[in-house]
Write a protein that holds these residues in place. Structure first.
Motif, PDB file in Angstrom:
ATOM      1  N   UNK A  76       1.034  -1.259  -0.001  1.00 16.26           N
ATOM      2  CA  UNK A  76      -0.134   0.127   0.010  1.00 16.26           C
ATOM      3  C   UNK A  76       0.778   1.179   0.119  1.00 16.26           C
ATOM      4  N   UNK A  77       2.068   1.204   0.632  1.00 20.07           N
ATOM      5  CA  UNK A  77       3.085   2.345   0.679  1.00 20.07           C
ATOM      6  C   UNK A  77       4.372   2.070   0.503  1.00 20.07           C
ATOM      7  N   UNK A  78       5.269   2.932   0.052  1.00 18.68           N
ATOM      8  CA  UNK A  78       6.672   3.054   0.092  1.00 18.68           C
ATOM      9  C   UNK A  78       7.118   3.691   1.013  1.00 18.68           C
ATOM     10  N   UNK A  79       8.076   3.217   1.967  1.00 19.89           N
ATOM     11  CA  UNK A  79       8.733   4.144   2.834  1.00 19.89           C
ATOM     12  C   UNK A  79      10.073   4.482   2.271  1.00 19.89           C
ATOM     13  N   UNK A  80      10.500   5.515   2.100  1.00 18.04           N
ATOM     14  CA  UNK A  80      11.621   5.778   1.335  1.00 18.04           C
ATOM     15  C   UNK A  80      12.907   6.149   2.547  1.00 18.04           C
ATOM     16  N   UNK A  81      13.904   5.575   2.679  1.00 17.46           N
ATOM     17  CA  UNK A  81      14.741   6.036   3.497  1.00 17.46           C
ATOM     18  C   UNK A  81      16.193   5.854   2.980  1.00 17.46           C
TER      19      UNK A  81
END
Ligand code: ADP
Length: 178
Positions: A76-81
């Motif tokens: 559902x989401x991408x967390x970019x780090x």
């Protein structure tokens, strides 16, 4: 290490872009405008909408994290780090710790319950997998104590060798448990 916390951790080998979870974490670069490795794979699968949203974010400093939609991904989401480029200096550890903390904080703040991580910084950024694995697992376990709503954290390793490093470390935590 608390057994209930360790039970929330999963390790697996394969392609993180296929994971059906609330969020997959991207090992991005500071521009957030795409790159090689896992970043390239995530953008290819997500489609152009992801890059469009990333353009609106204005980049991300090393050690921090940003969240977007998942577009054509199963997630559902991408967390970019943005992980550190390995230098062998103490600052590497602080920055990589920040990647895991800030990614999990974004997940908790957005009421997400399942998150999959690749081995951040362990590709072209050159972080030794044994050191990075300890930081990933220790930081995640500590954070999960404060965020009971997160019920699943999956460490998605790309190679059998990396998988074995995670297996051995998590096993050592389980057996050292009293
Ligand atoms: P970094 O620049 O942070 O080192 P890379 O993308 O080069 O990021 O590599 C991070 C890790 O992700 C490496 O261990 C690499 O083998 C792994 N990787 C690459 N593609 C994928 C994928 N599709 N799914 C999961 N892990 C991947």
């Amino acid at each position: 290490m608390d057994k209930k916390i360790l039970e929330k951790l999963e390790i697996s080998q394969g392609d993180i872009t296929l994971m059906d979870v609330d969020a997959i974490v991207n090992a991005a670069n500071t521009s957030l405008l795409g790159g090689g490795g896992v970043d390239g794979a995530i953008h290819r699968t997500a489609g152009p909408g992801l890059l469009e949203e990333c353009r609106t974010l204005g980049g991300c400093p090393t050690g921090e994290a940003r969240i977007t939609g998942g577009y054509n991904l199963a997630a559902r989401h991408v967390i970019h780090t943005v992980g550190p480029v390995y230098s062998g200096k103490p600052r590497d550890k602080a920055l990589l710790t920040g990647c895991y903390q800030n990614s999990l904080r974004l997940a908790a703040d957005n009421n997400l319950t399942s998150v999959a991580f690749p081995a951040i910084s362990c590709g072209v950024y050159g972080y030794p997998i044994e050191e990075a694995c300890k930081i990933a697992v220790d930081t995640t376990c500590l954070f999960l104590k404060t965020a009971p709503a997160i019920t699943r954290v999956i460490f998605m390793l790309f190679s059998p060798k990396d998988l074995k490093v995670y297996e051995d470390y998590i096993e050592s935590l389980k057996t050292s448990d009293t």
